[in-house]
Design a protein around this motif. Structure first.
Motif, mmCIF file in Angstrom:
data_model
loop_
_atom_site.group_PDB
_atom_site.id
_atom_site.type_symbol
_atom_site.label_atom_id
_atom_site.label_comp_id
_atom_site.label_asym_id
_atom_site.label_seq_id
_atom_site.Cartn_x
_atom_site.Cartn_y
_atom_site.Cartn_z
ATOM 1 N N ILE B 23 -10.297 93.704 -57.346
ATOM 2 C CA ILE B 23 -10.618 95.136 -57.168
ATOM 3 C C ILE B 23 -9.339 95.970 -57.152
ATOM 4 O O ILE B 23 -9.251 97.003 -57.807
ATOM 5 N N VAL B 24 -8.329 95.506 -56.390
ATOM 6 C CA VAL B 24 -7.067 96.264 -56.302
ATOM 7 C C VAL B 24 -6.382 96.293 -57.669
ATOM 8 O O VAL B 24 -5.851 97.324 -58.081
ATOM 9 N N LEU B 25 -6.440 95.160 -58.383
ATOM 10 C CA LEU B 25 -5.802 95.114 -59.710
ATOM 11 C C LEU B 25 -6.483 96.062 -60.693
ATOM 12 O O LEU B 25 -5.808 96.758 -61.458
ATOM 13 N N ILE B 26 -7.819 96.105 -60.640
ATOM 14 C CA ILE B 26 -8.561 97.030 -61.525
ATOM 15 C C ILE B 26 -8.161 98.472 -61.179
ATOM 16 O O ILE B 26 -7.914 99.294 -62.063
ATOM 17 N N MET B 27 -8.074 98.747 -59.865
ATOM 18 C CA MET B 27 -7.690 100.098 -59.428
ATOM 19 C C MET B 27 -6.278 100.437 -59.920
ATOM 20 O O MET B 27 -6.039 101.535 -60.457
ATOM 21 N N LEU B 28 -5.357 99.483 -59.780
ATOM 22 C CA LEU B 28 -3.965 99.729 -60.187
ATOM 23 C C LEU B 28 -3.863 99.962 -61.698
ATOM 24 O O LEU B 28 -3.146 100.866 -62.145
ATOM 25 N N ALA B 29 -4.621 99.154 -62.454
ATOM 26 C CA ALA B 29 -4.575 99.299 -63.913
ATOM 27 C C ALA B 29 -5.167 100.637 -64.339
ATOM 28 O O ALA B 29 -4.590 101.361 -65.155
ATOM 29 N N THR B 30 -6.321 100.987 -63.758
ATOM 30 C CA THR B 30 -6.998 102.231 -64.138
ATOM 31 C C THR B 30 -6.139 103.449 -63.782
ATOM 32 O O THR B 30 -5.937 104.340 -64.609
ATOM 33 N N THR B 31 -5.646 103.466 -62.531
ATOM 34 C CA THR B 31 -4.841 104.625 -62.109
ATOM 35 C C THR B 31 -3.534 104.679 -62.916
ATOM 36 O O THR B 31 -3.079 105.763 -63.262
ATOM 37 N N GLY B 32 -2.987 103.500 -63.218
ATOM 38 C CA GLY B 32 -1.752 103.462 -64.005
ATOM 39 C C GLY B 32 -1.941 104.087 -65.379
ATOM 40 O O GLY B 32 -1.120 104.886 -65.834
ATOM 41 N N ILE B 33 -3.056 103.759 -66.021
ATOM 42 C CA ILE B 33 -3.338 104.335 -67.358
ATOM 43 C C ILE B 33 -3.497 105.851 -67.252
ATOM 44 O O ILE B 33 -2.934 106.616 -68.036
ATOM 45 N N LEU B 34 -4.272 106.270 -66.234
ATOM 46 C CA LEU B 34 -4.502 107.717 -66.074
ATOM 47 C C LEU B 34 -3.193 108.459 -65.778
ATOM 48 O O LEU B 34 -2.957 109.541 -66.310
ATOM 49 N N ILE B 35 -2.346 107.867 -64.919
ATOM 50 C CA ILE B 35 -1.057 108.509 -64.583
ATOM 51 C C ILE B 35 -0.191 108.644 -65.836
ATOM 52 O O ILE B 35 0.461 109.659 -66.045
ATOM 53 N N ASN B 36 -0.243 107.616 -66.684
ATOM 54 C CA ASN B 36 0.540 107.659 -67.930
ATOM 55 C C ASN B 36 0.139 108.817 -68.827
ATOM 56 O O ASN B 36 0.951 109.321 -69.602
ATOM 57 N N HIS B 37 -1.127 109.224 -68.719
ATOM 58 C CA HIS B 37 -1.622 110.310 -69.581
ATOM 59 C C HIS B 37 -1.902 111.575 -68.782
ATOM 60 O O HIS B 37 -2.708 112.417 -69.205
ATOM 61 N N ALA B 38 -1.236 111.698 -67.633
ATOM 62 C CA ALA B 38 -1.491 112.835 -66.731
ATOM 63 C C ALA B 38 -1.271 114.173 -67.419
ATOM 64 O O ALA B 38 -2.041 115.115 -67.220
ATOM 65 N N GLN B 39 -0.222 114.237 -68.239
ATOM 66 C CA GLN B 39 0.097 115.518 -68.869
ATOM 67 C C GLN B 39 -0.976 115.933 -69.881
ATOM 68 O O GLN B 39 -1.456 117.065 -69.840
ATOM 69 N N SER B 40 -1.342 114.983 -70.742
ATOM 70 C CA SER B 40 -2.336 115.342 -71.759
ATOM 71 C C SER B 40 -3.707 115.588 -71.146
ATOM 72 O O SER B 40 -4.518 116.327 -71.705
#
Lengths: 161, 248
Positions: B23-40
């Motif tokens: 669960i924590v890994l899924i959360m980290l991966a999902t939030t990581g992807i979203l943070i990477n595209h925060a600007q767009s």
């Protein structure tokens, strides 16, 4: 703690309106005027400079051939008040009138501000590189951005009059 | 025999660690992807909802000052100013307390202690005309705001000033100069105001790092990082063993 004290020490009013007016127009009594920003003007501004200008009216002071623009822009969280004196499409001086952020207040120092002396707009960009200050990137960007705005507004005001 | 039991040990712990950190890994991966595209995704420009801010950051209720002028409502928390009409809200800044608001022809003037915001309401929705403060010659601080002889008036440091629409400046006025109609005082209430810095980008960064759950959250994220290293190591060991068996 020492950082906090150092930060708060940067907040303050560095020059008043009367002082700036005296420095900008030492021999004449400046007149306050307003420049109306129509939808077309704002759209043209955005197309040329790449950011939006807020409001429908911009005040400025004019004396002889010079215009003085007092503009505010958010550095990180709070607005910084700048003054730009423009003549013949070039900045004569740039001042930081009031600084409200806790970091980045170094932009108020003459060594930095003097980089704007004589600067012009060339193809919607400043015609000279402005060296940044470590730890004051957002404040430096705000000052650059407002310099472009002042130069653009001066041109617009001159064309309208 | 030893190799077999080691293989079984590695497999067992690979599965256990994988399942317990999934669960924590899924959360980290999902939030990581979203943070990477925060600007767009413009995540820094969208505030999180107030319920989430209250839950995540233990947000406290703010004092809100409100003035109503017919259909138009001006509200402030002492930092931001919201002027609403016809379902549209314009957000700008307010310095200190709300002093008053008044309509002058097609304009609404909203006075805070050190600044006046002028809105055009010709079309029904508020549109910011300009903000004036001490740098535009506004007397400072304002203690009262209203109208005198149909012009905007302020009281500052026991002195009255009337705004000249022709000269765009404030001129000293005397009480005998005409009738002064001071704006009604704002009403104070409590509400949750989400500061602009509490946006989706900030929330995702805090969730990704575990800071949202305090030091325990950071510890869990640290443990998950270590677990990920173990998973990689045990995964490689298992893959090497399976590959070795296939070759035989």
């Amino acid at each position: 703690m020492s950082w906090a004290v150092f930060g708060w020490a940067q907040i303050g009013v560095y020059t008043t309106l009367d002082e700036v007016l005296q420095e900008a127009f030492p021999e004449v009594e400046p007149e306050q005027q307003t420049l109306w920003l129509t939808k077309e003007t704002k759209s043209q501004f955005k197309d040329e400079l790449g950011f939006e200008i807020h409001g429908l009216r911009q005040r400025y002071w004019v004396g002889e051939e010079r215009t003085l623009w007092i503009l505010e822009e958010i550095g990180k969280e709070y607005p910084i008040t700048f003054a730009y004196l423009v003549e013949e499409d070039r900045v004569l001086f740039a001042q930081v009138m009031e600084y409200r952020e806790t970091r980045g207040g170094e932009i108020r120092h003459a060594f930095f501000r003097q980089q704007f002396d004589g600067i012009r707009l060339k193809e919607s960009k400043l015609d000279r590189r402005i060296d940044g200050i470590t730890g004051a990137t957002l404040s430096v960007n705000a000052m650059r951005k407002m310099a472009k705005q002042a130069l653009w507004l001066h041109r617009e005001a001159t064309n309208q009059s | 025999m030893i190799a077999k039991s080691l293989s079984s040990f590695v497999r067992r712990w690979h599965v256990r660690i994988g399942l317990s950190t999934a669960i924590v890994l899924i959360m980290l991966a999902t939030t990581g992807i979203l943070i990477n595209h925060a600007q767009s995704l413009s995540l820094s420009e969208t505030r999180i909802p107030s319920w989430l801010a209250v839950w995540s950051y233990n947000l406290k209720e703010n004092d809100i000052e409100t003035i109503r002028l017919g259909e138009i409502e001006a509200k402030t928390d002492g930092v931001e100013l919201w002027v609403s009409a016809d379902g549209v809200t314009h957000t700008s800044s307010c310095s200190e307390n709300l002093i008053g608001a008044r309509r002058f022809a097609e304009e609404i003037w909203v006075a805070c202690e050190e600044q006046i915001s002028i809105y055009l309401v010709e079309t029904g929705t508020p549109e910011l005309v300009e903000q004036i403060n001490t740098y535009s010659g506004l007397p400072n601080p304002i203690s009262r705001f209203g109208a005198c002889n149909l012009a905007p008036c302020v009281e500052s440091q026991s002195q009255l000033f009337r705004y000249s629409q022709l000269q765009f400046n404030w001129q000293i006025a005397e009480a005998e100069d005409g009738m002064f109609f001071w704006s009604e005082e704002p009403q104070t209430s409590k509400a949750f105001i989400v500061p602009l810095e509490l946006n989706w980008h900030r929330w995702l960064l805090d969730l990704h790092s575990g800071r949202l759950f305090g030091s325990v959250g950071v510890f869990v994220v640290d443990l998950t990082g270590i677990a990920l290293l173990i998973l990689v190591t045990t995964g490689i060991i298992r893959w090497l063993r399976i590959r070795g068996k296939r070759k035989c």
